[in-house]
Scaffold this active site. Structure first.
Site, PDB file in Angstrom:
ATOM      1  N   HIS A  74       0.833  -1.217   0.000  1.00  0.00           N
ATOM      2  CA  HIS A  74       0.000   0.000   0.000  1.00  0.00           C
ATOM      3  C   HIS A  74       0.865   1.264   0.000  1.00  0.00           C
ATOM      4  O   HIS A  74       0.499   2.278   0.600  1.00  0.00           O
ATOM      5  CB  HIS A  74      -0.948   0.015   1.200  1.00  0.00           C
ATOM      6  CG  HIS A  74      -1.949  -1.111   1.202  1.00  0.00           C
ATOM      7  ND1 HIS A  74      -3.216  -0.985   0.678  1.00  0.00           N
ATOM      8  CD2 HIS A  74      -1.861  -2.385   1.643  1.00  0.00           C
ATOM      9  CE1 HIS A  74      -3.879  -2.127   0.820  1.00  0.00           C
ATOM     10  NE2 HIS A  74      -3.069  -3.005   1.391  1.00  0.00           N
ATOM     11  N   ASN A 147     -10.306  -2.774   2.585  1.00  0.00           N
ATOM     12  CA  ASN A 147     -10.021  -2.751   1.150  1.00  0.00           C
ATOM     13  C   ASN A 147     -11.305  -2.473   0.374  1.00  0.00           C
ATOM     14  O   ASN A 147     -12.386  -2.431   0.945  1.00  0.00           O
ATOM     15  CB  ASN A 147      -9.454  -4.105   0.702  1.00  0.00           C
ATOM     16  CG  ASN A 147      -7.966  -4.259   1.023  1.00  0.00           C
ATOM     17  OD1 ASN A 147      -7.252  -3.268   1.211  1.00  0.00           O
ATOM     18  ND2 ASN A 147      -7.508  -5.489   1.073  1.00  0.00           N
ATOM     19  N   TYR A 361       0.890  -4.081  12.266  1.00  0.00           N
ATOM     20  CA  TYR A 361       0.884  -2.667  11.862  1.00  0.00           C
ATOM     21  C   TYR A 361       1.703  -1.773  12.792  1.00  0.00           C
ATOM     22  O   TYR A 361       2.448  -0.908  12.325  1.00  0.00           O
ATOM     23  CB  TYR A 361      -0.554  -2.168  11.713  1.00  0.00           C
ATOM     24  CG  TYR A 361      -1.260  -2.761  10.501  1.00  0.00           C
ATOM     25  CD1 TYR A 361      -1.580  -4.118  10.458  1.00  0.00           C
ATOM     26  CD2 TYR A 361      -1.589  -1.996   9.403  1.00  0.00           C
ATOM     27  CE1 TYR A 361      -2.207  -4.679   9.361  1.00  0.00           C
ATOM     28  CE2 TYR A 361      -2.225  -2.544   8.297  1.00  0.00           C
ATOM     29  CZ  TYR A 361      -2.529  -3.882   8.280  1.00  0.00           C
ATOM     30  OH  TYR A 361      -3.145  -4.430   7.187  1.00  0.00           O
TER      31      TYR A 361
HETATM   32 FE1  HDD Z   1      -2.521  -4.791   5.519  1.00  0.00          FE
HETATM   33  C1  HDD Z   1      -1.034  -1.781   5.146  1.00  0.00           C
HETATM   34  C2  HDD Z   1      -5.466  -3.503   4.295  1.00  0.00           C
HETATM   35  C3  HDD Z   1      -3.956  -7.925   5.626  1.00  0.00           C
HETATM   36  C4  HDD Z   1       0.217  -5.981   7.042  1.00  0.00           C
HETATM   37  N1  HDD Z   1      -3.122  -3.000   4.839  1.00  0.00           N
HETATM   38  C5  HDD Z   1      -2.366  -1.873   4.778  1.00  0.00           C
HETATM   39  C6  HDD Z   1      -3.149  -0.788   4.282  1.00  0.00           C
HETATM   40  C7  HDD Z   1      -4.402  -1.270   4.032  1.00  0.00           C
HETATM   41  C8  HDD Z   1      -4.386  -2.662   4.394  1.00  0.00           C
HETATM   42  C9  HDD Z   1      -5.582  -0.497   3.488  1.00  0.00           C
HETATM   43  C10 HDD Z   1      -2.649   0.621   4.040  1.00  0.00           C
HETATM   44  C11 HDD Z   1      -3.013   1.546   5.156  1.00  0.00           C
HETATM   45  C12 HDD Z   1      -2.558   2.946   4.798  1.00  0.00           C
HETATM   46  O1  HDD Z   1      -3.222   3.579   3.961  1.00  0.00           O
HETATM   47  O2  HDD Z   1      -1.531   3.368   5.330  1.00  0.00           O
HETATM   48  N2  HDD Z   1      -4.322  -5.575   4.982  1.00  0.00           N
HETATM   49  C13 HDD Z   1      -5.422  -4.857   4.594  1.00  0.00           C
HETATM   50  C14 HDD Z   1      -6.566  -5.736   4.545  1.00  0.00           C
HETATM   51  C15 HDD Z   1      -6.146  -6.983   4.904  1.00  0.00           C
HETATM   52  C16 HDD Z   1      -4.735  -6.875   5.193  1.00  0.00           C
HETATM   53  C17 HDD Z   1      -7.975  -5.293   4.164  1.00  0.00           C
HETATM   54  C18 HDD Z   1      -6.926  -8.257   5.038  1.00  0.00           C
HETATM   55  C19 HDD Z   1      -8.189  -8.314   5.234  1.00  0.00           C
HETATM   56  N3  HDD Z   1      -1.958  -6.618   6.173  1.00  0.00           N
HETATM   57  C20 HDD Z   1      -2.717  -7.781   6.183  1.00  0.00           C
HETATM   58  C21 HDD Z   1      -1.999  -8.829   6.883  1.00  0.00           C
HETATM   59  C22 HDD Z   1      -0.810  -8.276   7.307  1.00  0.00           C
HETATM   60  C23 HDD Z   1      -0.815  -6.888   6.843  1.00  0.00           C
HETATM   61  C24 HDD Z   1      -2.512 -10.236   7.114  1.00  0.00           C
HETATM   62  C25 HDD Z   1       0.321  -8.875   8.079  1.00  0.00           C
HETATM   63  C26 HDD Z   1       0.224  -9.859   8.914  1.00  0.00           C
HETATM   64  N4  HDD Z   1      -0.693  -4.034   5.906  1.00  0.00           N
HETATM   65  C27 HDD Z   1       0.269  -4.699   6.592  1.00  0.00           C
HETATM   66  C28 HDD Z   1       1.493  -3.841   6.885  1.00  0.00           C
HETATM   67  C29 HDD Z   1       1.060  -2.465   6.314  1.00  0.00           C
HETATM   68  C30 HDD Z   1      -0.305  -2.759   5.724  1.00  0.00           C
HETATM   69  C31 HDD Z   1       2.765  -4.418   6.403  1.00  0.00           C
HETATM   70  C32 HDD Z   1       2.024  -1.781   5.355  1.00  0.00           C
HETATM   71  C33 HDD Z   1       2.088  -0.336   5.774  1.00  0.00           C
HETATM   72  C34 HDD Z   1       1.333  -0.275   7.012  1.00  0.00           C
HETATM   73  O3  HDD Z   1       0.880  -1.524   7.349  1.00  0.00           O
HETATM   74  O4  HDD Z   1       1.141   0.721   7.687  1.00  0.00           O
HETATM   75  O5  HDD Z   1       1.746  -3.788   8.242  1.00  0.00           O
END
Ligand code: HDD
Length: 695
Positions: A74, A147, A361
């Site tokens: 993202h 999402n 996160y």
């Molecule tokens: Fe995630 C970012 C949505 C599963 C780990 N995720 C991130 C963002 C969104 C989502 C919208 C961007 C937020 C922003 O605008 O800063 N993610 C989802 C959805 C998931 C999902 C809807 C499942 C239903 N994500 C998911 C899992 C993991 C992560 C299973 C890890 C175990 N996601 C992350 C992250 C991020 C992230 C690596 C990257 C940047 C951040 O968190 O701030 O931690």
């Protein structure tokens, strides 16, 4: 300082004038006024530069560190401020402050994103869109990090790094950027049948949203709402776009990427600037254990939906985004969304994907923002309560990298009795108002297992495909052909075809035909595949959220020298009256001489504003201008694409030769100017089989 100063620039003594009264004095970061921001300090005019030059060193040093690690997923995002308004009280279901009173408003910051590409990648790849909302409630921040698709690829968070590694650019070659059409992604997917439902969504028009304002949003997981009596109700969150659902056609999407890599970010900025505020209704699906147990899938499995026909979505609020950030980095980039940040009245279910996210996160913010104090950045800071120390949070946590606050007093521990001596005692817990975790009964052995109830990977993929409009089914089949055609390893394609046979035989056959491959035997299934009742609510095309309107839409009007001023005026007035927004597009922008002798400044130039960037097209040309434009490929392509992308085309008689050259055939969507504003409210899906072969 004098009022007016002559400054020497670096290039050969050229000078420019500024009036100091117009500007504050430039300073270094520690506040020293700067006398010269054009030249380094040198030993003699042509001599070496000096290390003591703090003004230069500080400036370059800061610049060298201006980037922070981009989000691992993202990374590419755009955001806006706004508010959430409760339109239906949920006070009987939850104590969450933002849902208590009808009319109550809560500030929000909402960030939309693509998933796979880097921060500088295009806005319009085929990709899932993030839909993350930070509610600054009076009881703390609640981050609903969802999402634009209600399901996810995997069931257990331990697979997330594998999924993302497979989806992002391949590790050895460093490409493709922001695209799933490559070997490693489809290799992983073919080996993870639980991803099949999500793949149906990912290959559908849902991953080609026209603008952010045209997307639905979903909290995805099952959450809990908890009321005053401590009763828990399960909930799924839905955002329904007021502007309706709308997507682009793949060919159009590809061309938008070239014409305007920032298409959706620009749209968000301009839409808000025009006062056409992106708006969503917030809906909830509320249910209890008994309902959950009655369904043929597990509500804790993030690869499943609860069809709206089975459990209707109740609208309880709306979100309006009415302010673009002042500064991209400070707000959009530094915003930290953390799904574990909930407020009293909102809780988690045992969905193992959600549970895994609750760790990830905060962890990522520590490496991205570099400090345990990331919550103090203005965009992340809670706004709810003003505390004694002048910040919206108060506790005994202290210090750390980049601590911004200077908490007063000695009470950096709890309990303490310093207040008895008249000193600041700090804050105390409050069992009646504080966050209480729902005390669910849990039991079982510690084991690394997937529940049996998560075993059905195909029934809802089938449900989704069979719920689609025929045009959407053709798009899904064609997207699969496109993506799998980019897969170079044959066995991966075969494995995908084997999986698709479990979804729908016809779909598998269409994709196999498109690849010119034989159908392999179906892959084994871990549970019987059910024929669930289709859910028309899942459609975009001819679905409940497809809106035939000009509101929020942009109409392109192609004009050139000699365009009839009266006709142009009428079309523009009709578009405005219908709530649309029109832009004039001409071969030369500075001054277009119109038929009545007036000159018009066009909004955009033909090469810079191909018809993919607008929702419908009008062509108003004089006979002579049309003759000239027949030799201009960009003009012919402008009209050809409008037709090929199933858009309405309104035209005057003078423009007919251009339409003929572009291969435009007469149909319901090709109209004279008088009928244009009405025709422009929709796309002409029935035209599609005439302009492209689909799988
Ligand atoms: Fe995630 C970012 C949505 C599963 C780990 N995720 C991130 C963002 C969104 C989502 C919208 C961007 C937020 C922003 O605008 O800063 N993610 C989802 C959805 C998931 C999902 C809807 C499942 C239903 N994500 C998911 C899992 C993991 C992560 C299973 C890890 C175990 N996601 C992350 C992250 C991020 C992230 C690596 C990257 C940047 C951040 O968190 O701030 O931690």
């Amino acid at each position: 300082m004098t009022d007016s100063t002559v400054r020497t620039t670096g290039n050969g003594g050229e000078t420019h004038q500024t009036t100091d009264a117009d500007h504050p004095v430039l300073t270094t970061n520690h506040g020293t006024p700067v006398s010269d921001n054009q030249n380094q300090l040198k030993a003699g005019p042509r001599g070496p530069v000096l290390l003591e030059d703090e003004v230069y060193r500080e400036k370059i040093n800061h610049f060298d560190h201006e980037r922070i690690p981009e989000r691992i997923v993202h990374a590419r995002g755009s955001a806006a401020h706004g508010y959430f308004e409760c339109t239906e009280s949920l006070a009987d279901i939850t104590v969450a402050d933002l849902f208590q009173r009808k009319g109550q408003r809560t500030e929000v910051f909402t960030r939309f994103s693509t998933v796979a590409g880097g921060a500088g990648s295009i806005d319009t790849p085929r990709d899932v869109r993030g839909f993350a909302v930070k509610f600054y409630t009076r009881e703390g921040n609640w981050d609903l990090v969802g999402n634009n698709i209600p399901v996810f690829f995997i069931q257990d968070a331990i697979k997330f790094p594998d999924l993302i590694h497979a989806a992002k650019m391949e590790a050895d070659r460093g490409y493709p950027q922001a695209a799933t059409a490559h070997d490693t992604f489809w290799d992983f997917i073919s080996l993870m049948p639980e991803s099949t439902h999500m793949i149906m969504w990912a290959m559908s028009d849902r991953t080609l949203p026209r603008t952010f304002a045209n997307m639905e949003g979903f909290g995805v997981h099952t959450f809990r709402l908890i009321n005053q009596e401590g009763k828990s109700t399960f909930v799924k969150f839905h955002w329904k776009p007021k502007a309706g659902l709308a997507s682009t056609i793949w060919d159009e999407t590809v061309k938008i990427s070239g014409a305007d890599p920032d298409f959706q970010r620009r749209d968000l900025f301009e839409r808000i600037g025009r006062g056409d505020y992106p708006t969503w209704e917030l809906g909830v699906q509320l249910f209890d254990e008994a309902f959950a147990n009655s369904q043929p899938y597990d509500v804790l499995d993030a690869t499943k939906i609860i069809p709206e026909e089975v459990l209707p979505v109740k609208i309880v609020g709306r979100m309006v985004l009415d302010r673009y950030p002042d500064n991209y980095f400070a707000e959009t980039e530094q915003a930290a969304f953390v799904p574990s940040h909930v407020v009293p009245g909102i809780g988690f279910s045992n969905d193992p994907l959600l549970q895994g996210r609750l760790f990830s996160y905060t962890d990522t913010q520590l490496s991205r923002l570099g400090s345990v104090n990331f919550h103090q950045l203005p965009i992340n800071a809670a706004k709810g309560r003003a505390s004694a120390v002048g910040c919206p949070f108060i506790n005994q946590q202290r210090d750390g990298h980049m601590q911004m606050a200077a908490p007063k007093g000695r009470a950096n521990y709890e309990p303490n009795s310093l207040a008895r001596a008249g000193e600041l005692g700090g804050a105390r817990e409050d069992p009646s108002k504080g966050y209480v975790t729902f005390p669910s009964d849990e039991e079982g052995q510690k084991r690394r297992v997937r529940p049996e109830s998560f075993a059905d990977h195909y029934s809802q993929a089938r449900l989704f495909f069979r719920s689609m409009d025929p045009a959407e089914q053709a798009h899904i089949a064609s997207a699969l052909v496109f993506e799998l055609s980019k897969v170079s390893l044959e066995h991966i394609r075969v494995a995908m075809l084997a999986n698709l046979r479990n979804v729908d035989e016809e779909l598998a056959t269409r994709v196999a035909d498109g690849l010119a491959m034989e159908l392999p035997p179906p892959s084994p299934t871990a549970a019987p595949v059910l024929d669930m009742e289709p859910s028309p609510a899942l459609r975009i095309i001819r679905g409940p959220l497809e809106r035939h309107t000009l509101e929020g839409r942009t109409i392109g009007i192609l004009i050139a020298d000699g365009t009839d001023a009266g006709e142009l005026k009428k079309v523009m007035a009709a578009v405005t009256q219908a709530g649309g927004h029109s832009i004039t597009i001409a071969p030369k922008v500075g001054a277009v001489p119109l038929s009545d002798g007036s000159k018009l400044k066009a909004d955009a130039q033909l090469f810079g504003q191909p018809s993919v960037t607008v929702d419908a097209c009008a062509v108003i040309l004089s006979d002579d201008a049309c003759k000239n434009l027949l030799k201009e490929g960009a003009a012919v392509q402008w009209v050809m694409d409008a037709f090929g992308h199933l858009k309405a085309i309104g035209h005057n008689a003078g423009a007919q030769p251009l339409l003929d050259k572009a291969g435009v055939e007469l149909d319901e969507g090709v109209v004279d100017l008088g009928a244009f504003a009405k025709a422009a409210t929709k796309r002409y899906w029935d035209r599609e089989p005439k302009v492209r072969t689909l799988a």
